[in-house]
Write an enzyme that holds these catalytic residues in place. Structure first.
Site, PDB file in Angstrom:
ATOM      1  N   HIS A 190      37.940  41.149  45.066  1.00  0.00           N
ATOM      2  CA  HIS A 190      36.858  40.787  45.975  1.00  0.00           C
ATOM      3  C   HIS A 190      36.907  39.309  46.379  1.00  0.00           C
ATOM      4  CE1 HIS A 190      34.682  38.502  42.883  1.00  0.00           C
ATOM      5  NE2 HIS A 190      35.011  39.472  42.049  1.00  0.00           N
TER       6      HIS A 190
ATOM      7  N   ARG B 256      29.882  42.916  45.441  1.00  0.00           N
ATOM      8  CA  ARG B 256      30.921  41.992  45.901  1.00  0.00           C
ATOM      9  C   ARG B 256      32.216  42.719  46.221  1.00  0.00           C
ATOM     10  NH1 ARG B 256      29.939  41.167  40.399  1.00  0.00           N
ATOM     11  NH2 ARG B 256      31.745  41.038  38.977  1.00  0.00           N
TER      12      ARG B 256
ATOM     13  N   GLU C 295      34.197  45.446  37.132  1.00  0.00           N
ATOM     14  CA  GLU C 295      34.787  44.368  36.335  1.00  0.00           C
ATOM     15  C   GLU C 295      34.522  44.613  34.846  1.00  0.00           C
ATOM     16  OE1 GLU C 295      37.002  42.486  35.709  1.00  0.00           O
ATOM     17  OE2 GLU C 295      36.638  40.539  36.655  1.00  0.00           O
TER      18      GLU C 295
END
Length: 223
Positions: A29, A78, A102
């Site tokens: 991202h 994001r 993540e």
């Protein structure tokens, strides 16, 4: 299954006869204000910064030239906004998947790098040596990230026809873990030898008869 093992199934069935190899782009991202300020995000659902939005628009135009046919993303904003920048310049739709998030960093989320270094110097030292402790004590290890992403990536690859290029919009640690797993690189080796993906940069993998090879690492649009 152990970290570094190949994604089961699809790789072994491809590249036989006249089939054209598939390609996979793993895209980090764009920048967030947390990135710019050196704040640990993990699975905090942060937005792209103005600079990050500019980054992904430029990157999306570069990736469009590779004629992607499939686009998946982490469900965090994001990453989703990064994928949507590519959807805006192609006819693709974005499929989100929480398995592509993540690494979770526990109580480190929202702390500065300096705060973490002060509070958890022992864990930071282990990570620097290539060990794989749980991030933030209550967060994940890279090995756990590999296990939760592997099924998602295998499903993604199953949807990708011979000769097709697919894009996965994800995150820094998760992206490196996915690439290393597909290329059958030990995760500690990858952690110690591959610099982290920069914001809005990507890795490219090409499938061959017995698995995947990294063809580009930390690729980005011309500035």
């Amino acid at each position: 299954m152990t970290a570094g093992a190949p994604v089961p199934g699809p790789s072994e069935r491809l590249m036989r006869g006249s089939q054209t190899p598939r390609r996979l782009i793993v895209w980090r991202h764009g920048e967030t204000t947390h990135n710019a300020a050196g704040i640990w995000q993990g699975q905090l659902d942060t937005e792209l910064s103005d600079r990050g939005r500019d980054q992904v628009r430029v990157a999306a135009h570069a990736l469009r030239s590779q004629t992607p046919v499939l686009l998946w993303s982490s469900d965090l904003r994001r990453a989703r906004a990064t994928a949507e920048a590519l959807a805006d310049v192609t006819e693709l739709s974005v499929r989100t998947d929480e398995r592509l998030r993540e690494i979770h960093v526990g109580e480190w989320q929202g702390l500065t790098a300096g705060d973490v270094a002060e509070r958890s110097p022992d864990i930071q030292e282990k990570i620097a040596r290539g060990e794989d402790p749980a991030r933030g004590v209550t967060g994940e290890t890279v090995a756990q990230v590999v296990l939760r992403t592997r099924e998602a990536v295998a499903e993604f690859v199953e949807h990708l026809a011979p000769g097709g290029t697919g894009v996965i919009a994800t995150h820094g640690v998760t992206g490196r873990a996915i690439v290393a797993d597909l290329a059958q690189i030990d995760q500690r080796v990858a952690w110690m030898s591959l610099a982290g993906l920069h914001n809005a940069h990507w890795a490219e993998l090409v499938e061959h008869r017995f698995g995947w090879r990294i063809s580009r690492w930390n690729a980005g649009a011309p500035s």
